[in-house]
Write a protein that holds these residues in place. Structure first.
Motif, PDB file in Angstrom:
ATOM      1  N   PRO A 180       0.818  -1.221   0.000  1.00 40.36           N
ATOM      2  CA  PRO A 180       0.000   0.000   0.000  1.00 40.36           C
ATOM      3  C   PRO A 180       0.850   1.269   0.000  1.00 40.36           C
ATOM      4  O   PRO A 180       0.337   2.361  -0.154  1.00 40.36           O
ATOM      5  CB  PRO A 180      -0.763  -0.070   1.333  1.00 40.36           C
ATOM      6  N   TYR A 181       2.168   1.102   0.169  1.00 42.78           N
ATOM      7  CA  TYR A 181       3.038   2.254   0.408  1.00 42.78           C
ATOM      8  C   TYR A 181       4.080   2.351  -0.702  1.00 42.78           C
ATOM      9  O   TYR A 181       5.167   1.791  -0.614  1.00 42.78           O
ATOM     10  CB  TYR A 181       3.713   2.083   1.771  1.00 42.78           C
ATOM     11  N   SER A 182       3.682   3.033  -1.799  1.00 47.15           N
ATOM     12  CA  SER A 182       4.571   3.175  -2.947  1.00 47.15           C
ATOM     13  C   SER A 182       4.050   4.323  -3.784  1.00 47.15           C
ATOM     14  O   SER A 182       3.019   4.932  -3.460  1.00 47.15           O
ATOM     15  CB  SER A 182       4.566   1.885  -3.775  1.00 47.15           C
ATOM     16  N   PHE A 183       4.751   4.610  -4.888  1.00 47.27           N
ATOM     17  CA  PHE A 183       4.228   5.577  -5.850  1.00 47.27           C
ATOM     18  C   PHE A 183       2.986   4.971  -6.498  1.00 47.27           C
ATOM     19  O   PHE A 183       2.905   3.759  -6.697  1.00 47.27           O
ATOM     20  CB  PHE A 183       5.301   5.913  -6.898  1.00 47.27           C
ATOM     21  N   PHE A 184       2.036   5.830  -6.861  1.00 46.87           N
ATOM     22  CA  PHE A 184       0.724   5.397  -7.332  1.00 46.87           C
ATOM     23  C   PHE A 184       0.758   4.363  -8.466  1.00 46.87           C
ATOM     24  O   PHE A 184      -0.076   3.459  -8.532  1.00 46.87           O
ATOM     25  CB  PHE A 184      -0.100   6.611  -7.775  1.00 46.87           C
ATOM     26  N   ILE A 224      15.153  24.690   3.207  1.00 39.01           N
ATOM     27  CA  ILE A 224      15.597  23.307   3.004  1.00 39.01           C
ATOM     28  C   ILE A 224      14.470  22.474   2.399  1.00 39.01           C
ATOM     29  O   ILE A 224      13.369  22.416   2.948  1.00 39.01           O
ATOM     30  CB  ILE A 224      16.116  22.703   4.326  1.00 39.01           C
ATOM     31  N   GLY A 225      14.771  21.876   1.273  1.00 37.83           N
ATOM     32  CA  GLY A 225      13.763  21.105   0.543  1.00 37.83           C
ATOM     33  C   GLY A 225      13.515  19.753   1.193  1.00 37.83           C
ATOM     34  O   GLY A 225      14.454  19.034   1.544  1.00 37.83           O
ATOM     35  N   THR A 226      12.252  19.414   1.370  1.00 41.94           N
ATOM     36  CA  THR A 226      11.869  18.093   1.899  1.00 41.94           C
ATOM     37  C   THR A 226      10.644  17.631   1.118  1.00 41.94           C
ATOM     38  O   THR A 226      10.044  18.413   0.377  1.00 41.94           O
ATOM     39  CB  THR A 226      11.471  18.152   3.385  1.00 41.94           C
ATOM     40  N   GLU A 227      10.299  16.383   1.271  1.00 43.99           N
ATOM     41  CA  GLU A 227       9.082  15.890   0.617  1.00 43.99           C
ATOM     42  C   GLU A 227       8.574  14.683   1.394  1.00 43.99           C
ATOM     43  O   GLU A 227       9.364  13.953   1.997  1.00 43.99           O
ATOM     44  CB  GLU A 227       9.425  15.494  -0.828  1.00 43.99           C
ATOM     45  N   VAL A 228       7.262  14.501   1.360  1.00 43.73           N
ATOM     46  CA  VAL A 228       6.690  13.301   1.965  1.00 43.73           C
ATOM     47  C   VAL A 228       6.380  12.296   0.859  1.00 43.73           C
ATOM     48  O   VAL A 228       5.558  12.562  -0.009  1.00 43.73           O
ATOM     49  CB  VAL A 228       5.393  13.622   2.746  1.00 43.73           C
ATOM     50  N   TYR A 229       7.115  11.194   0.872  1.00 38.58           N
ATOM     51  CA  TYR A 229       6.815  10.067  -0.029  1.00 38.58           C
ATOM     52  C   TYR A 229       6.292   8.964   0.854  1.00 38.58           C
ATOM     53  O   TYR A 229       7.077   8.384   1.578  1.00 38.58           O
ATOM     54  CB  TYR A 229       8.063   9.558  -0.733  1.00 38.58           C
ATOM     55  N   TYR A 230       5.108   8.615   0.924  1.00 39.68           N
ATOM     56  CA  TYR A 230       3.947   9.108   0.235  1.00 39.68           C
ATOM     57  C   TYR A 230       2.910   9.365   1.308  1.00 39.68           C
ATOM     58  O   TYR A 230       2.730   8.503   2.173  1.00 39.68           O
ATOM     59  CB  TYR A 230       3.485   8.049  -0.749  1.00 39.68           C
ATOM     60  N   PRO A 231       2.229  10.510   1.258  1.00 39.21           N
ATOM     61  CA  PRO A 231       1.366  10.889   2.384  1.00 39.21           C
ATOM     62  C   PRO A 231       0.097  10.042   2.540  1.00 39.21           C
ATOM     63  O   PRO A 231      -0.437   9.953   3.638  1.00 39.21           O
ATOM     64  CB  PRO A 231       1.002  12.350   2.078  1.00 39.21           C
ATOM     65  N   VAL A 232      -0.384   9.443   1.448  1.00 42.09           N
ATOM     66  CA  VAL A 232      -1.628   8.652   1.525  1.00 42.09           C
ATOM     67  C   VAL A 232      -1.386   7.256   0.941  1.00 42.09           C
ATOM     68  O   VAL A 232      -1.164   7.107  -0.250  1.00 42.09           O
ATOM     69  CB  VAL A 232      -2.782   9.333   0.750  1.00 42.09           C
ATOM     70  N   PRO A 233      -1.420   6.224   1.799  1.00 42.74           N
ATOM     71  CA  PRO A 233      -1.244   4.864   1.273  1.00 42.74           C
ATOM     72  C   PRO A 233      -2.413   4.480   0.347  1.00 42.74           C
ATOM     73  O   PRO A 233      -3.489   5.078   0.429  1.00 42.74           O
ATOM     74  CB  PRO A 233      -1.227   3.989   2.523  1.00 42.74           C
TER      75      PRO A 233
END
Ligand SMILES: *Cc1c(COP(=O)(O)O)cnc(C)c1O
Length: 378
Positions: free
Chosen positions: A83-87, A316-325
């Motif tokens: 459930p936890y990956s890129f779409f 500082i650049g950050t990102e959430v991979y991935y916010p919605v499973p």
């Protein structure tokens, strides 16, 4: 001063002339569809991944799609994945009319927990798609044992993991039935647009994917299969043939940066206080300290969203991979899941944040990132 999450300008600047020469040469050749540049890249990527065959395709997404098509996945079939990956990992399954069946992750690696797969297998299960998330291999030993025992195909989503090795030293992509790669600019080997590749050791599947890539036609205008236009652009292949020569050195820089973060975060005391948890390179190969290619360096932190706002303020650049499973995505509501179904995936989605790890990152920039994180918790 600020640190971006990714600095493509710094990445490409030293190769400017070489890349432009490759584009110029392709332009002069006037071969824009397939041709020798694509053939050369396919051979080289296959060899790099320890696979027999490589087929260049339009993107990592289409790599997954064509792999599923080649295996004949369609309506009525089930495909087990995380459930936890890129779409795209789940999207490709649904686009072919099949059902994604989700299995929670191992919180240490963010990858499929092999111990939970067997319960999810039914009569309809056709394939498994482990994802090598952030650049670390999924636990392929038990996954392949299970696949052999239950006669299931394994498609490796190796979009973030080119060159990554599993404990036994085998490179991801060549362990399962088919391996899928992406050359999206933010991946470790990125082109100047979209691109992807599938690799396999199976000559029949390789031939099928080659034919599917051009509308299933062979010979031209005669169609035994229904494929699509899934061709990798010649110009992108020419650029990738230049960039591939540097991939090992970039990977090494990412690994050095990861080691450096470990030291800096240790010194900051944040780990000891439980504020920050670093990614764990779980699989060890004899003689190699860790094998993780760090497409992303993903921290598990306290008060994630507030920390991100603080870092943003500091540039500082950050990102959430991935916010919605996947199981909580609106488009997958029909699967009938609810919050709490995959607690480790949900925890990962709520607690993690990626910080800059790209090869050109300097020691000073890394110190700036760690200082900024430390200031937040002080
Ligand atoms: C990037 C990515 C894809 C899709 O690749 P594209 O080239 O962007 O289509 C698929 N799966 C994972 C895990 C990815 O990170």
């Amino acid at each position: 001063m600020g640190v971006p999450l990714l600095d493509l300008k710094a990445h490409h600047e030293p190769l400017h002339q070489e890349i432009m020469a490759a584009i110029e040469q392709t332009f002069r050749s006037q071969t824009f569809i397939l041709g020798p540049e694509v053939g050369k890249l396919e051979e080289q990527i296959a060899a790099y991944c320890q696979a027999k065959y490589g087929i260049g395709v339009t993107s990592g997404t289409d790599a997954l799609l064509i792999a599923l098509m080649a295996l004949g996945v369609g309506p009525g079939d089930e495909v087990i994945t995380t459930p936890y990956s890129f779409f795209a990992t789940a999207g490709a399954v649904v686009r072919l009319g099949a059902k994604p069946v989700l299995v929670d992750i191992d919180p240490r690696t963010f990858n499929l927990d092999p111990g939970k797969i067997e319960k999810a297998i039914t009569q309809r299960t056709k394939a498994l798609i482990p994802v090598h998330l952030y650049g670390q291999s999924a636990d392929m030993g038990p996954i392949m044992d299970l696949a052999h025992r239950r006669q299931l195909a394994v498609i490796e989503d190796a979009a973030q993991a080119i060159g990554t090795e599993y404990t036994d030293g085998r490179r991801v992509g060549s362990i399962g039935t088919i391996g899928c790669f992406s050359f999206f600019p933010s991946k470790n080997l990125g082109c100047l647009g979209d691109g992807g590749m599938v690799v396999t050791n199976d000559p029949d599947l390789a031939e099928r994917m080659r034919v599917l890539r051009t509308h299933g036609s062979k010979p031209k205008y005669y169609h035994k299969l229904i494929g699509g236009n899934f061709r990798l652009d010649t110009i992108q292949a020419a650029v990738l043939n230049v960039k591939l020569k540097y991939l090992d050195q970039w990977t090494q820089r990412r690994q050095e940066n990861a080691d450096c973060y470990k030291q800096l975060f240790q010194q900051s005391g944040l780990i000891q206080k439980g504020k920050v948890q670093l990614p764990e390179a779980v699989y060890r190969i004899s003689g190699v300290k860790h094998y993780h290619i760090y497409n992303q360096f993903v921290l598990r932190v306290e008060r994630r969203n507030d920390l991100m706002a603080h870092l943003k303020q500091k540039g500082i650049g950050t990102e959430v991979y991935y916010p919605v499973p996947f199981h909580l995505q609106e488009c997958f509501r029909y699967l009938g899941h609810q919050e709490g179904d995959f607690p480790e995936s949900e925890r990962a989605a709520n607690e993690t944040v990626a910080v800059p790890i790209y090869p050109e990152l300097t020691l000073a920039q890394q110190a700036e990132v760690v200082d900024a994180v430390a200031t937040f918790y002080r």
